[in-house]
Design an enzyme around this catalytic site. Structure first.
Site, PDB file in Angstrom:
ATOM      1  N   TYR A   1       0.816  -1.219   0.000  1.00 53.28           N
ATOM      2  CA  TYR A   1       0.000   0.000   0.000  1.00 53.28           C
ATOM      3  C   TYR A   1       0.849   1.268   0.000  1.00 53.28           C
ATOM      4  O   TYR A   1       0.313   2.377   0.019  1.00 53.28           O
ATOM      5  CB  TYR A   1      -0.973  -0.008   1.181  1.00 53.28           C
TER       6      TYR A   1
ATOM      7  N   LYS B   1       3.227 -13.957   5.747  1.00 62.33           N
ATOM      8  CA  LYS B   1       3.546 -14.932   4.699  1.00 62.33           C
ATOM      9  C   LYS B   1       5.074 -15.064   4.620  1.00 62.33           C
ATOM     10  O   LYS B   1       5.669 -15.056   3.536  1.00 62.33           O
ATOM     11  CB  LYS B   1       2.927 -14.452   3.375  1.00 62.33           C
TER      12      LYS B   1
ATOM     13  N   ASP C   1      -2.347 -17.510   5.538  1.00 65.55           N
ATOM     14  CA  ASP C   1      -3.450 -18.257   4.917  1.00 65.55           C
ATOM     15  C   ASP C   1      -4.096 -19.187   5.945  1.00 65.55           C
ATOM     16  O   ASP C   1      -5.321 -19.347   5.987  1.00 65.55           O
ATOM     17  CB  ASP C   1      -3.016 -19.020   3.643  1.00 65.55           C
TER      18      ASP C   1
ATOM     19  N   ASP D   1      -5.814  -5.859   5.792  1.00 66.96           N
ATOM     20  CA  ASP D   1      -6.978  -5.331   5.081  1.00 66.96           C
ATOM     21  C   ASP D   1      -7.953  -6.477   4.795  1.00 66.96           C
ATOM     22  O   ASP D   1      -9.156  -6.386   5.043  1.00 66.96           O
ATOM     23  CB  ASP D   1      -6.493  -4.697   3.766  1.00 66.96           C
TER      24      ASP D   1
END
Ligand code: NAP
Length: 484
Positions: free
Chosen positions: A132, A179, A212, A236
């Protein structure tokens, strides 16, 4: 209620789409508590874009927030795809509100699949870095790039903020969702920093979860989480998911907190299809105002609104997003019912204890990390070419044979394709060509870089380069799939 005479000035941004309806409801409810707040209305979003200001935030609005240091805002529309930046992201970034706090708590009166399981978690999302940062390039006419920037300093700020926040609400644990297994440097930075600072908060449990799996766990067993800290884009997505567990975006408030300034807003956007129809759920903005009141230490008013909202929900006064738009209570009636319920309390809600939040203060030096040693070992050159990998490789080796660097490999989107590996890889006109210093790595004077680029330019077009560095003997770059 507070009996104070000194009033706090708050910047109020009605926003776009359903924003003005939600913000109006929140404002009237806050005023009905007698909270000592004066509002300064300011503009941002669609109308500002239309006037030709690409940031979507005019200087007067910036000035207002700089003065008041606190803002309550409605959602702002972002033109999709091209051109303008998000005015929301602009506000968050220009005021360094690095922590986005998104509480997700089961609400009595809002029945969901998860009702009765006691969901009560807070998503702490890093708010100014990551993808972002919005640094994007078309590297070739057909290949786009977005830079994912994650700093050690930004990670330490958000990790410490999450632990401090957990302390301020007497919570018991902080999970870090990243991640890091795939993006070892960027996402891995938050994981490493989180694990480094965790021992400073010994009373809090802490663990890392791959993002995940975190999404999977949030759907399967959300009550296991207390505070979750994560990077910007992960946060987000995970926070929208989490809000659905307790009734949806209509109930999801948030705070953007920096060491100087705080901006309070709903998680949801401007939902333009419902704008002006008096049907939407304003609770997310109302609960954002509750977060603001607590930030301003107006605890009584905050508690009064929280209870009045819950009494309203428990009495079955529900908006269309909960009971269907053909049967929902109009936004204005819902608002007035909450005002009428101020002073009433529900038995089914325990207001959390709070103690002051200690915002982390870190060394302000720009070179926050100072390695004991560093060395340049090569150069990645990104080349646009319609040739095959084998043709490009042969050409580059010929062109650069008498330079200080030798071609080690070429890759396509992170997979080695030259020298060939036997893999079947679709290729494009976008190549990463990795050159390694032949002798005495340690420094790569600009003349050597210029010479290499000049040679490549004789036949090919390069669009980007990156020095390959080692810090304290550790590689500062990843190997590609298939590279040894
Ligand atoms: P959205 O405005 O959040 O709306 C998505 C859906 O969520 C709506 O269609 C509606 O679902 C539901 N919803 C959202 N707010 C609701 C409310 N208060 N009451 C009831 N239902 C609500 O997301 P979007 O459609 O992706 O984005 C629209 C615009 O908002 C875009 O320009 C986007 O950039 C902007 N945006 C701004 C912010 C911000 O200001 N912080 C955040 C996100 C998006 P149903 O359709 O199922 O009824």
């Amino acid at each position: 209620m507070s009996g104070r005479t000194d009033h706090t000035l708050v910047t109020l941004i009605p926003g776009d789409g359903i924003g003005p309806e939600c913000v109006d409801a929140a404002r009237r409810i806050v005023e009905a508590t007698g909270a000592p707040i004066d509002w300064e209305e300011a503009e941002a979003g669609a109308e500002v874009f239309k006037k030709g200001l690409p940031s979507g935030v005019p200087p007067e609005t910036m000035d207002s927030i700089t003065r008041t240091r606190v803002a309550l805002k409605g959602p702002l529309e972002t033109p999709v795809g091209f051109g303008e930046k998000s005015a929301n992201v602009t506000l968050r970034k220009l005021f360094e509100t690095y922590a986005n706090v998104r509480p997700v708590r089961e609400l009595p009166g809002v029945t969901t699949t998860y009702s009765g399981r006691g969901i009560d978690l807070v998503m702490v999302r890093e708010n100014v870095e990551d993808l972002y940062a919005g640094i994007e390039h078309m590297q070739t006419p057909g290949v786009a790039q977005c830079l994912k920037l994650i700093s050690v300093k930004g990670s330490e700020k958000i990790a410490r903020f999450a632990f401090e926040f957990a302390r301020s609400e007497y919570r018991s644990s902080v999970a870090c969702a990243t991640k890091a297994n795939i993006m070892k440097f960027t996402e891995g930075t938050l994981k490493r920093v989180f694990e480094r600072v965790a021992p400073d908060y010994p009373e809090l449990g802490s663990w890392h979860v791959i993002v995940d799996n975190c999404a999977h766990q949030l759907v399967k067993k959300p009550e296991q989480y207390d505070v979750i800290v994560t990077t910007n884009m992960n946060g987000d997505i995970l926070s929208d998911l989490s809000s659905a567990l307790v009734g949806g975006l209509g109930f999801a408030p948030s705070a953007n907190i920096g060491n100087e300034i705080a901006i309070f807003e709903a998680v949801h956007g401007s939902a333009p299809k419902y704008a002006g129809k008096d049907v939407i759920n304003p609770t997310a903005v109302i609960l954002s105002a509750v977060m603001m009141l607590r930030y301003l230490e107006m605890f009584e008013e905050a508690e009064a609104i929280e209870h009045a909202v819950l009494v309203t929900l428990e009495s079955g006064v529900l908006t269309g997003d909960v009971v269907g738009y053909d049967r929902g209570t109009p936004t204005t009636t819902y608002r007035d019912t909450i005002i009428g319920n101020l002073g009433k309390r529900t038995e089914n809600w325990i207001v959390r204890d709070h103690r002051p939040l200690q915002l982390p203060v870190l060394d302000a030096a720009p070179d926050y990390v100072r390695p004991a040693s560093r060395a340049v070992v090569g150069l990645d050159v990104f080349v646009e070419s319609p040739l095959s990998a084998a043709e490009l490789g042969a050409s580059l080796m010929e062109l650069t044979s008498d330079t200080r660097l030798s071609l080690k490999m070429i890759s396509s989107r992170g997979t080695k394709v030259f020298p060939p590996t036997g893999a079947i890889t679709d290729t494009l006109d976008h190549w990463r060509c990795r050159f390694i210093i032949k002798e005495n790595p340690g420094d790569l004077p600009d003349e050597d870089v210029h010479q290499l680029l000049a040679r490549i330019s004789r036949r090919h077009m390069w669009m980007h380069t990156e020095k390959l560095q080692e810090f304290e003997g550790e590689l500062g770059f990843t190997r590609d799939q298939g590279e040894n």
